[in-house]
Design a protein around this motif. Structure first.
Motif, PDB file in Angstrom:
ATOM      1  N   TRP A  94       1.037  -1.155   0.096  1.00 27.49           N
ATOM      2  CA  TRP A  94      -0.061  -0.004   0.173  1.00 27.49           C
ATOM      3  C   TRP A  94       0.792   1.119   0.065  1.00 27.49           C
ATOM      4  CZ3 TRP A  94      -4.458  -0.438  -1.989  1.00 27.49           C
ATOM      5  CH2 TRP A  94      -5.175  -1.859  -1.965  1.00 27.49           C
ATOM      6  N   ARG A  95       2.053   1.362   0.815  1.00 27.84           N
ATOM      7  CA  ARG A  95       2.799   2.469   0.595  1.00 27.84           C
ATOM      8  C   ARG A  95       3.702   2.483  -0.698  1.00 27.84           C
ATOM      9  NH1 ARG A  95       4.336   0.992   5.721  1.00 27.84           N
ATOM     10  NH2 ARG A  95       5.985  -0.425   5.295  1.00 27.84           N
ATOM     11  N   LEU A  96       4.008   1.438  -1.478  1.00 27.38           N
ATOM     12  CA  LEU A  96       4.338   1.370  -2.864  1.00 27.38           C
ATOM     13  C   LEU A  96       3.555   1.850  -3.762  1.00 27.38           C
ATOM     14  CD1 LEU A  96       6.704  -1.618  -2.757  1.00 27.38           C
ATOM     15  CD2 LEU A  96       7.358   0.531  -2.856  1.00 27.38           C
ATOM     16  N   SER A  97       2.048   1.713  -3.484  1.00 27.68           N
ATOM     17  CA  SER A  97       0.875   2.071  -4.438  1.00 27.68           C
ATOM     18  C   SER A  97       0.775   3.477  -4.507  1.00 27.68           C
ATOM     19  CB  SER A  97      -0.359   1.499  -3.826  1.00 27.68           C
ATOM     20  OG  SER A  97      -0.399  -0.056  -4.166  1.00 27.68           O
ATOM     21  N   THR A  98       1.338   4.216  -3.591  1.00 24.38           N
ATOM     22  CA  THR A  98       1.203   5.800  -3.487  1.00 24.38           C
ATOM     23  C   THR A  98       2.231   6.157  -4.692  1.00 24.38           C
ATOM     24  OG1 THR A  98       3.165   6.235  -1.978  1.00 24.38           O
ATOM     25  CG2 THR A  98       0.828   5.920  -1.163  1.00 24.38           C
ATOM     26  N   GLU A  99       3.025   5.302  -5.093  1.00 23.50           N
ATOM     27  CA  GLU A  99       3.990   5.706  -6.489  1.00 23.50           C
ATOM     28  C   GLU A  99       3.407   5.759  -7.823  1.00 23.50           C
ATOM     29  OE1 GLU A  99       7.297   6.810  -5.953  1.00 23.50           O
ATOM     30  OE2 GLU A  99       7.027   6.883  -3.900  1.00 23.50           O
ATOM     31  N   ARG A 100       2.120   4.803  -7.938  1.00 21.35           N
ATOM     32  CA  ARG A 100       1.591   4.660  -9.217  1.00 21.35           C
ATOM     33  C   ARG A 100       1.266   5.677 -10.021  1.00 21.35           C
ATOM     34  NH1 ARG A 100      -1.246  -0.044  -9.170  1.00 21.35           N
ATOM     35  NH2 ARG A 100      -0.660  -0.603  -6.983  1.00 21.35           N
ATOM     36  N   GLN A 101       1.193   5.826 -11.228  1.00 24.15           N
ATOM     37  CA  GLN A 101       0.566   7.008 -11.979  1.00 24.15           C
ATOM     38  C   GLN A 101      -0.823   6.527 -12.083  1.00 24.15           C
ATOM     39  OE1 GLN A 101       2.689   7.174 -15.743  1.00 24.15           O
ATOM     40  NE2 GLN A 101       4.609   8.149 -14.573  1.00 24.15           N
ATOM     41  N   ILE A 102      -1.507   7.681 -12.039  1.00 21.00           N
ATOM     42  CA  ILE A 102      -3.026   7.688 -12.585  1.00 21.00           C
ATOM     43  C   ILE A 102      -3.402   8.542 -13.478  1.00 21.00           C
ATOM     44  CG2 ILE A 102      -5.197   7.936 -11.369  1.00 21.00           C
ATOM     45  CD1 ILE A 102      -4.124   7.131  -8.682  1.00 21.00           C
ATOM     46  N   GLY A 103      -3.910   7.934 -14.449  1.00 23.16           N
ATOM     47  CA  GLY A 103      -4.534   9.147 -15.565  1.00 23.16           C
ATOM     48  C   GLY A 103      -5.840   8.496 -16.051  1.00 23.16           C
ATOM     49  N   MET A 104      -5.922   8.018 -17.254  1.00 20.27           N
ATOM     50  CA  MET A 104      -7.060   7.197 -17.775  1.00 20.27           C
ATOM     51  C   MET A 104      -7.482   6.133 -17.009  1.00 20.27           C
ATOM     52  SD  MET A 104      -7.058   8.204 -21.523  1.00 20.27           S
ATOM     53  CE  MET A 104      -8.530   7.552 -21.978  1.00 20.27           C
ATOM     54  N   GLY A 105      -6.496   5.392 -16.358  1.00 14.89           N
ATOM     55  CA  GLY A 105      -6.622   4.115 -15.403  1.00 14.89           C
ATOM     56  C   GLY A 105      -5.418   4.360 -14.460  1.00 14.89           C
ATOM     57  N   VAL A 106      -5.545   3.370 -13.737  1.00 11.45           N
ATOM     58  CA  VAL A 106      -4.484   3.096 -12.830  1.00 11.45           C
ATOM     59  C   VAL A 106      -3.186   2.222 -13.169  1.00 11.45           C
ATOM     60  CG1 VAL A 106      -4.027   2.192 -10.241  1.00 11.45           C
ATOM     61  CG2 VAL A 106      -6.274   3.232 -10.957  1.00 11.45           C
ATOM     62  N   GLY A 107      -2.356   2.977 -13.028  1.00  9.94           N
ATOM     63  CA  GLY A 107      -0.914   2.141 -13.711  1.00  9.94           C
ATOM     64  C   GLY A 107      -0.121   1.165 -12.580  1.00  9.94           C
ATOM     65  N   PRO A 108       0.555   0.614 -13.013  1.00 13.26           N
ATOM     66  CA  PRO A 108       1.392  -0.372 -12.025  1.00 13.26           C
ATOM     67  C   PRO A 108       2.206   0.535 -11.233  1.00 13.26           C
ATOM     68  CG  PRO A 108       2.489  -0.407 -14.295  1.00 13.26           C
ATOM     69  CD  PRO A 108       1.310   0.326 -14.221  1.00 13.26           C
ATOM     70  N   ILE A 109       2.702  -0.250  -9.907  1.00 11.26           N
ATOM     71  CA  ILE A 109       3.879   0.259  -9.217  1.00 11.26           C
ATOM     72  C   ILE A 109       4.939   0.365  -9.999  1.00 11.26           C
ATOM     73  CG2 ILE A 109       5.065  -0.234  -7.411  1.00 11.26           C
ATOM     74  CD1 ILE A 109       2.644  -1.557  -5.753  1.00 11.26           C
ATOM     75  N   PRO A 110       5.714   1.503 -10.280  1.00  6.75           N
ATOM     76  CA  PRO A 110       6.922   1.689 -10.761  1.00  6.75           C
ATOM     77  C   PRO A 110       7.872   0.753 -10.411  1.00  6.75           C
ATOM     78  CG  PRO A 110       5.937   3.695 -10.094  1.00  6.75           C
ATOM     79  CD  PRO A 110       5.225   2.825  -9.427  1.00  6.75           C
ATOM     80  N   GLN A 111       8.859   0.117 -11.171  1.00  2.98           N
ATOM     81  CA  GLN A 111      10.045  -0.691 -10.845  1.00  2.98           C
ATOM     82  C   GLN A 111      10.925   0.087  -9.878  1.00  2.98           C
ATOM     83  OE1 GLN A 111      10.521  -3.816 -11.501  1.00  2.98           O
ATOM     84  NE2 GLN A 111      11.964  -3.726 -10.036  1.00  2.98           N
ATOM     85  N   SER A 112      10.871   1.544 -10.173  1.00  2.00           N
ATOM     86  CA  SER A 112      11.987   2.293  -9.536  1.00  2.00           C
ATOM     87  C   SER A 112      11.704   2.250  -8.024  1.00  2.00           C
ATOM     88  CB  SER A 112      12.166   3.679 -10.070  1.00  2.00           C
ATOM     89  OG  SER A 112      10.809   4.275 -10.090  1.00  2.00           O
ATOM     90  N   ALA A 113      10.200   2.326  -7.920  1.00  6.07           N
ATOM     91  CA  ALA A 113       9.867   2.294  -6.465  1.00  6.07           C
ATOM     92  C   ALA A 113      10.318   1.140  -5.766  1.00  6.07           C
ATOM     93  CB  ALA A 113       8.374   2.616  -6.415  1.00  6.07           C
ATOM     94  N   ILE A 114      10.032  -0.076  -6.371  1.00  5.19           N
ATOM     95  CA  ILE A 114      10.354  -1.430  -5.797  1.00  5.19           C
ATOM     96  C   ILE A 114      11.812  -1.590  -5.552  1.00  5.19           C
ATOM     97  CG2 ILE A 114      10.334  -3.862  -6.243  1.00  5.19           C
ATOM     98  CD1 ILE A 114       7.594  -3.298  -7.585  1.00  5.19           C
ATOM     99  N   ASP A 115      12.739  -1.045  -6.589  1.00  5.23           N
ATOM    100  CA  ASP A 115      14.301  -1.009  -6.478  1.00  5.23           C
ATOM    101  C   ASP A 115      14.699  -0.132  -5.257  1.00  5.23           C
ATOM    102  OD1 ASP A 115      14.314  -2.533  -8.527  1.00  5.23           O
ATOM    103  OD2 ASP A 115      14.748  -1.084  -9.964  1.00  5.23           O
ATOM    104  N   ARG A 116      13.982   1.045  -4.975  1.00  7.69           N
ATOM    105  CA  ARG A 116      14.424   1.885  -3.795  1.00  7.69           C
ATOM    106  C   ARG A 116      13.936   1.189  -2.652  1.00  7.69           C
ATOM    107  NH1 ARG A 116      12.379   5.942  -6.900  1.00  7.69           N
ATOM    108  NH2 ARG A 116      10.517   6.053  -5.788  1.00  7.69           N
ATOM    109  N   HIS A 117      12.970   0.479  -2.379  1.00 10.30           N
ATOM    110  CA  HIS A 117      12.439  -0.164  -1.217  1.00 10.30           C
ATOM    111  C   HIS A 117      13.236  -1.313  -0.894  1.00 10.30           C
ATOM    112  CE1 HIS A 117       9.377  -1.078   1.555  1.00 10.30           C
ATOM    113  NE2 HIS A 117       9.534  -2.285   1.337  1.00 10.30           N
ATOM    114  N   VAL A 118      13.874  -2.004  -1.869  1.00 10.67           N
ATOM    115  CA  VAL A 118      14.594  -3.249  -1.743  1.00 10.67           C
ATOM    116  C   VAL A 118      16.273  -3.093  -1.614  1.00 10.67           C
ATOM    117  CG1 VAL A 118      12.992  -4.876  -2.402  1.00 10.67           C
ATOM    118  CG2 VAL A 118      14.526  -4.238  -3.874  1.00 10.67           C
ATOM    119  N   ALA A 119      16.520  -1.720  -1.774  1.00 10.21           N
ATOM    120  CA  ALA A 119      18.036  -1.375  -1.840  1.00 10.21           C
ATOM    121  C   ALA A 119      18.674  -1.797  -0.559  1.00 10.21           C
ATOM    122  CB  ALA A 119      18.234   0.013  -1.929  1.00 10.21           C
TER     123      ALA A 119
END
Length: 88
Positions: free
Chosen positions: A12-37
């Motif tokens: 849910w914390r990573l979900s705040t990184e997703r893009q929202i436009g005409m629809g909801v986008g996936p969690i960006p890979q960069s957000a996951i990479d930062r999280h697991v650094a």
């Protein structure tokens, strides 16, 4: 599984990184990479797999589609996110 309950909160914390436009986008890979650094490769891979699986279910429901977009494919994520609006 014991010890992995925090990953649900992380989702849910990573979900705040997703893009929202005409629809909801996936969690960006960069957000996951930062999280697991700094994590071991095995733990980081397992975390990413679990987050992507949860994200697939979330995206199907959020975008009212019947299949999750392919991970790592932005055009497929866009098509999936906008399918309901296009009548497909």
């Amino acid at each position: 599984m014991d010890g992995f309950g925090g990953w649900y909160d992380d989702f849910w914390r990573l979900s705040t990184e997703r893009q929202i436009g005409m629809g909801v986008g996936p969690i960006p890979q960069s957000a996951i990479d930062r999280h697991v650094a700094g994590w071991s490769d095995e733990d980081a891979d397992m975390f990413e797999f679990c987050i992507r699986e949860m994200d697939g279910v979330f995206l199907m429901r959020a975008n009212k589609t019947e299949e999750a977009p392919a991970p790592g494919n932005p055009m497929e994520a866009f098509r999936s996110a906008t399918a309901a609006r296009r009548g497909k």
